[in-house]
Design a protein around this motif. Sequence first.
Motif, short mmCIF file in Angstrom:
data_model
loop_
_atom_site.label_atom_id
_atom_site.label_comp_id
_atom_site.label_asym_id
_atom_site.label_seq_id
_atom_site.Cartn_x
_atom_site.Cartn_y
_atom_site.Cartn_z
N PRO A 2 -3.07 -22.26 -6.44
CA PRO A 2 -3.21 -20.99 -5.72
C PRO A 2 -1.98 -20.10 -5.85
N GLU A 3 -0.82 -20.72 -6.16
CA GLU A 3 0.41 -19.94 -6.31
C GLU A 3 0.28 -18.90 -7.42
N ARG A 4 -0.39 -19.27 -8.53
CA ARG A 4 -0.54 -18.31 -9.64
C ARG A 4 -1.33 -17.10 -9.20
N VAL A 5 -2.39 -17.33 -8.43
CA VAL A 5 -3.24 -16.22 -7.96
C VAL A 5 -2.47 -15.37 -6.95
N PHE A 6 -1.78 -16.03 -6.02
CA PHE A 6 -1.03 -15.30 -5.00
C PHE A 6 0.06 -14.45 -5.62
N GLY A 7 0.79 -15.02 -6.57
CA GLY A 7 1.86 -14.26 -7.24
C GLY A 7 1.32 -13.06 -7.98
N TYR A 8 0.23 -13.26 -8.74
CA TYR A 8 -0.35 -12.16 -9.51
C TYR A 8 -0.84 -11.04 -8.57
N LEU A 9 -1.55 -11.40 -7.52
CA LEU A 9 -2.07 -10.37 -6.61
C LEU A 9 -0.94 -9.65 -5.88
N SER A 10 0.14 -10.35 -5.60
CA SER A 10 1.31 -9.67 -5.02
C SER A 10 1.87 -8.66 -6.01
N GLY A 11 1.95 -9.07 -7.29
CA GLY A 11 2.42 -8.15 -8.32
C GLY A 11 1.49 -6.96 -8.50
N LEU A 12 0.19 -7.21 -8.45
CA LEU A 12 -0.78 -6.12 -8.59
C LEU A 12 -0.70 -5.16 -7.41
N THR A 13 -0.47 -5.68 -6.21
CA THR A 13 -0.33 -4.83 -5.03
C THR A 13 0.88 -3.93 -5.15
N THR A 14 1.99 -4.47 -5.64
CA THR A 14 3.19 -3.66 -5.87
C THR A 14 2.95 -2.63 -6.96
N GLU A 15 2.23 -3.01 -8.00
CA GLU A 15 1.90 -2.07 -9.07
C GLU A 15 1.13 -0.87 -8.53
N VAL A 16 0.17 -1.12 -7.66
CA VAL A 16 -0.62 -0.03 -7.08
C VAL A 16 0.29 0.90 -6.26
N PHE A 17 1.22 0.34 -5.49
CA PHE A 17 2.17 1.17 -4.74
C PHE A 17 2.97 2.05 -5.68
N ASN A 18 3.53 1.46 -6.74
CA ASN A 18 4.34 2.22 -7.68
C ASN A 18 3.53 3.30 -8.39
#
Length: 326
Positions: free
Chosen positions: A284-300
């Motif tokens: 689950p860490e891989r999914v959590f990390g990726y979605l955290s990165g995608l969330t930050t990408e959307v903010f940027n």
Amino acid sequence: MEKSAPEQWCFISGKVSVLENNLLRKDFFHRLLASEKPEDLLVCLRESPLREHFNTIQDLYPFEDIINLHYFHHLWELRQLAPSPEVCDLFQLRFDLINLKNFLKKKIAGISPPAPFPSPMGEKTLEELWLGRDTSLPQVYKEAVATLRVYIKEATEDVSLVDLILDGAYLSSLAWVAEKISSFLIKDYLLEYQRLRGILILGRALKLAKRDIMRFLPREEILERLAPLPLEEWKRPILETLPEKTVENIFAGAKKDLFTRYERHTEDYLMDRLEPARYVTFGPERVFGYLSGLTTEVFNLRLTLGGVLNKLGKDALRERLRKTYV
């Protein structure tokens, strides 16, 4: 969260490793900020993994809708593939709470809400929640709205309570989620997020002179220490929670921008905490990390595209960029 064997995450972890390669790096956002006109933005986007979404200049103006669809497409696809959906639901919950807050502000004070984020939770469900009817929604929603109804009186509407109570309820729920999740990395991250986000909520509520703030926030030692102190004395306790360099960056600059800097630097710190997730073979860490990165990408993306299109100051926008996952 029902514990699942690591091998059950094998397929989705492989998919995430491919998706990670499409995450945008910080230099891409600097290129966007260097754009002087919409045509320049389009050229950058056409050279990125987002190219299929931006074909003409006209596609730039509904960029928020396009970005939302891009984000939730990946979130919902991964939720379907995940052996346990709770990791993905954590990200959906953040946006559902924004929708709920906007809905409640309209109910309480007649404030016109922006377009809601995509969600399986429609306005009919929100209406039933507000009316106190039984719904299948998580307990965090029910308890937050019930608390809000106690404090809101028709003659003295205070919409700032909506943010305070719902944000506090969300943070309080993270400790329970952390206990159920089958990953020490995610659990530690959530507890750290709870503490750091609680400090932000406390600081902003204190600026509004909100009484009884602590009754809405998680029972965290750092929050109880900070609550009675003036902002000028917050630095020393926060040094016990964050690295010295991060704290120096937060407190360097104008006092009026303190919590803007705090939000940016703590989010960057939390992103650094997720680096080990990229080296987990499957889980689950891989999914959590990726979605955290995608969330930050959307903010940027919202920050840079909206800033350039509205001709906002480039230096101020650059200062607000978040650290990317890749």
